[in-house]
Design a protein around this motif. Structure first.
Motif, PDB file in Angstrom:
ATOM      1  N   ASN A 247      17.264  -6.554  -4.918  1.00 46.21           N
ATOM      2  CA  ASN A 247      16.648  -6.611  -3.590  1.00 46.21           C
ATOM      3  C   ASN A 247      16.394  -5.234  -2.996  1.00 46.21           C
ATOM      4  O   ASN A 247      16.242  -5.094  -1.772  1.00 46.21           O
ATOM      5  CB  ASN A 247      17.477  -7.453  -2.618  1.00 46.21           C
ATOM      6  N   ASN A 248      16.325  -4.196  -3.837  1.00 52.05           N
ATOM      7  CA  ASN A 248      15.841  -2.902  -3.389  1.00 52.05           C
ATOM      8  C   ASN A 248      14.319  -2.974  -3.262  1.00 52.05           C
ATOM      9  O   ASN A 248      13.643  -3.517  -4.147  1.00 52.05           O
ATOM     10  CB  ASN A 248      16.231  -1.802  -4.375  1.00 52.05           C
ATOM     11  N   ILE A 249      13.765  -2.416  -2.188  1.00 53.19           N
ATOM     12  CA  ILE A 249      12.341  -2.542  -1.901  1.00 53.19           C
ATOM     13  C   ILE A 249      11.694  -1.157  -1.826  1.00 53.19           C
ATOM     14  O   ILE A 249      12.228  -0.244  -1.186  1.00 53.19           O
ATOM     15  CB  ILE A 249      12.106  -3.310  -0.590  1.00 53.19           C
ATOM     16  N   PHE A 250      10.553  -1.026  -2.503  1.00 61.56           N
ATOM     17  CA  PHE A 250       9.787   0.229  -2.483  1.00 61.56           C
ATOM     18  C   PHE A 250       8.349  -0.087  -2.101  1.00 61.56           C
ATOM     19  O   PHE A 250       7.759  -1.051  -2.584  1.00 61.56           O
ATOM     20  CB  PHE A 250       9.817   0.910  -3.848  1.00 61.56           C
ATOM     21  N   THR A 251       7.771   0.740  -1.209  1.00 65.66           N
ATOM     22  CA  THR A 251       6.372   0.596  -0.815  1.00 65.66           C
ATOM     23  C   THR A 251       5.596   1.816  -1.265  1.00 65.66           C
ATOM     24  O   THR A 251       6.004   2.960  -0.992  1.00 65.66           O
ATOM     25  CB  THR A 251       6.249   0.427   0.710  1.00 65.66           C
ATOM     26  N   SER A 252       4.483   1.597  -1.952  1.00 67.44           N
ATOM     27  CA  SER A 252       3.680   2.700  -2.472  1.00 67.44           C
ATOM     28  C   SER A 252       2.953   3.423  -1.346  1.00 67.44           C
ATOM     29  O   SER A 252       2.967   2.993  -0.189  1.00 67.44           O
ATOM     30  CB  SER A 252       2.666   2.172  -3.488  1.00 67.44           C
ATOM     31  N   GLU A 253       2.267   4.502  -1.694  1.00 70.36           N
ATOM     32  CA  GLU A 253       1.399   5.171  -0.731  1.00 70.36           C
ATOM     33  C   GLU A 253       0.181   4.288  -0.433  1.00 70.36           C
ATOM     34  O   GLU A 253      -0.106   3.342  -1.179  1.00 70.36           O
ATOM     35  CB  GLU A 253       0.941   6.521  -1.284  1.00 70.36           C
ATOM     36  N   ASN A 254      -0.518   4.599   0.636  1.00 76.71           N
ATOM     37  CA  ASN A 254      -1.716   3.848   1.030  1.00 76.71           C
ATOM     38  C   ASN A 254      -2.958   4.545   0.500  1.00 76.71           C
ATOM     39  O   ASN A 254      -3.105   5.763   0.652  1.00 76.71           O
ATOM     40  CB  ASN A 254      -1.809   3.732   2.554  1.00 76.71           C
ATOM     41  N   TRP A 255      -3.846   3.768  -0.112  1.00 81.52           N
ATOM     42  CA  TRP A 255      -5.147   4.282  -0.539  1.00 81.52           C
ATOM     43  C   TRP A 255      -6.240   3.555   0.232  1.00 81.52           C
ATOM     44  O   TRP A 255      -6.092   2.379   0.600  1.00 81.52           O
ATOM     45  CB  TRP A 255      -5.345   4.087  -2.041  1.00 81.52           C
ATOM     46  N   THR A 256      -7.372   4.265   0.454  1.00 83.13           N
ATOM     47  CA  THR A 256      -8.522   3.653   1.110  1.00 83.13           C
ATOM     48  C   THR A 256      -9.624   3.389   0.098  1.00 83.13           C
ATOM     49  O   THR A 256      -9.760   4.109  -0.903  1.00 83.13           O
ATOM     50  CB  THR A 256      -9.055   4.550   2.239  1.00 83.13           C
ATOM     51  N   TRP A 257     -10.378   2.354   0.374  1.00 82.02           N
ATOM     52  CA  TRP A 257     -11.491   1.959  -0.501  1.00 82.02           C
ATOM     53  C   TRP A 257     -12.552   1.290   0.353  1.00 82.02           C
ATOM     54  O   TRP A 257     -12.231   0.580   1.324  1.00 82.02           O
ATOM     55  CB  TRP A 257     -10.995   0.991  -1.572  1.00 82.02           C
ATOM     56  N   THR A 258     -13.831   1.544   0.030  1.00 78.59           N
ATOM     57  CA  THR A 258     -14.930   1.013   0.814  1.00 78.59           C
ATOM     58  C   THR A 258     -15.772   0.057  -0.024  1.00 78.59           C
ATOM     59  O   THR A 258     -16.153   0.384  -1.159  1.00 78.59           O
ATOM     60  CB  THR A 258     -15.825   2.149   1.339  1.00 78.59           C
ATOM     61  N   SER A 259     -16.043  -1.112   0.532  1.00 74.92           N
ATOM     62  CA  SER A 259     -16.967  -2.068  -0.078  1.00 74.92           C
ATOM     63  C   SER A 259     -18.305  -1.960   0.650  1.00 74.92           C
ATOM     64  O   SER A 259     -18.370  -2.137   1.868  1.00 74.92           O
ATOM     65  CB  SER A 259     -16.414  -3.492   0.031  1.00 74.92           C
ATOM     66  N   ASP A 260     -19.382  -1.654  -0.094  1.00 75.33           N
ATOM     67  CA  ASP A 260     -20.706  -1.481   0.504  1.00 75.33           C
ATOM     68  C   ASP A 260     -21.737  -2.138  -0.406  1.00 75.33           C
ATOM     69  O   ASP A 260     -22.149  -1.560  -1.407  1.00 75.33           O
ATOM     70  CB  ASP A 260     -21.010   0.004   0.700  1.00 75.33           C
ATOM     71  N   THR A 261     -22.140  -3.337  -0.058  1.00 70.44           N
ATOM     72  CA  THR A 261     -23.120  -4.077  -0.870  1.00 70.44           C
ATOM     73  C   THR A 261     -24.505  -4.091  -0.233  1.00 70.44           C
ATOM     74  O   THR A 261     -25.439  -4.671  -0.792  1.00 70.44           O
ATOM     75  CB  THR A 261     -22.650  -5.531  -1.062  1.00 70.44           C
ATOM     76  N   THR A 262     -24.675  -3.443   0.939  1.00 67.09           N
ATOM     77  CA  THR A 262     -25.953  -3.449   1.655  1.00 67.09           C
ATOM     78  C   THR A 262     -26.699  -2.139   1.415  1.00 67.09           C
ATOM     79  O   THR A 262     -26.151  -1.062   1.695  1.00 67.09           O
ATOM     80  CB  THR A 262     -25.735  -3.647   3.166  1.00 67.09           C
TER      81      THR A 262
END
Length: 328
Positions: A247-262
């Motif tokens: 029950n040890n918990i680790f959270t990764s770093e945050n990455w950003t990503w953009t979805s652009d279909t237009t």
């Protein structure tokens, strides 16, 4: 008396037979009377006279406590409850105190947890400073005569290290022209991964997607990929949270990503006429609701040029009187 070792083919005489009997759960104040009978194969019997002898209970140590917690499982760096049964002295001697020690998995001494736990049958142990590994709890009890016995717990694992998650794809600050994406990461733990959760938030901080994957016992490394579909255009922040078997918990770093279909849209694209043998320039404007306009491209670059701001230019020496179609 005779005995045979070959099924009765031959017999060997033996006039002396030794018997051994063990008696349990009696006090030193009781008197035991006994006699012994011998029978041959023909049913003849001969019994001794009735006898009694004093039984010396001295020198017997206390009954060892049974350590029933911790058990054979994985614990984290929080407190661990140590529990054991009450010991008694067969001699009726008073007991002194329980001594609790930590042993290595090979029963070698590691450290003293508490030297004197009085006659308490439990102890709450803070194991946060102990290195991860496999251990055994030893509980020793002594009486006032200095006679001691020790009980042992099952072999248990102490895991006070956190798991790890390394993000792989999509790359940080990248964008994609489709509305689906496989979010991948490499997750590891020394003793076993319990589960991992992918979380994706939109640009306003709202939770867009949260998916949890569970793992079979014994999984210590896994490249996880969770495919998310029907993603609206926008900028997203994503990360993985990993929980191990302790029950040890680790959270990764945050990455950003953009979805652009237009695709971008032109705002002032029109036909125009220009005078021959004059220099030429024309500004083109386009807008994009997603990642923005990156660059402009022309189909005829041998005569016309266009810069990153949408300005089309050409030297007048290249211009002739004819109609030209440009594709942007």
């Amino acid at each position: 008396m005779q005995y045979s070792t070959n099924g009765g083919t031959s017999w060997t005489s033996n006039s002396t037979i030794v018997f051994d009997a063990h008696l349990h759960q009696f006090s030193g104040e009781e008197t035991f009377w006994y006699y012994v009978c011998a029978n041959d194969t023909l049913g003849n019997q001969n019994c001794s006279s009735l006898k009694y002898d004093p039984i010396d209970l001295g020198g017997l140590p206390p009954i060892a406590p049974e350590v029933y917690s911790p058990t054979a499982r994985i614990y984290n760096d929080t407190t661990i409850n140590i529990n054991y049964t009450e010991s008694i002295s067969p001699n009726g001697y008073d007991l002194t105190y329980y001594n609790i020690s930590l042993l290595n998995s090979t029963y070698g001494f590691n450290m003293t947890i508490i030297e004197n736990n009085s006659l308490n049958l439990s102890y709450v142990w803070d194991a946060s400073s102990v290195a991860s590994g496999q251990y055994i709890i030893a509980v020793e009890i002594c009486d006032v005569q200095g006679l001691c016995s020790t009980g042992y717990s099952e072999n248990f694992t102490l895991d006070n290290t956190y798991p790890n998650a390394t993000l792989i794809s999509p790359l940080n600050s990248s964008y994609n022209s489709t509305n689906e994406m496989n979010f991948t990461a490499n997750i590891t733990d020394d003793y076993g991964i319990s589960n991992t959760t992918l979380s994706i938030y939109n640009s306003t901080g709202g939770l867009f997607n949260q998916t949890t994957e569970n793992f079979s016992s014994g999984t210590t490394e896994k490249i996880i990929g969770i495919v998310v579909y029907s993603i609206p255009d926008g900028v997203y922040e994503w990360f993985y949270k990993v929980t191990d078997l302790a029950n040890n918990i680790f959270t990764s770093e945050n990455w950003t990503w953009t979805s652009d279909t237009t695709p971008p849209a032109f705002t002032n694209l029109r036909n125009f006429t220009h005078i021959v043998n004059n220099s030429f320039s024309q500004s083109i404007t386009a807008t994009d609701s997603g990642v923005g306009v990156y660059n402009y491209y022309l189909n005829d670059t041998s005569v016309f040029q266009i810069d990153s701001n949408g300005l089309i230019t050409v030297s007048y020496t290249h211009l002739r009187a004819h109609e030209t179609s440009l594709h942007l």
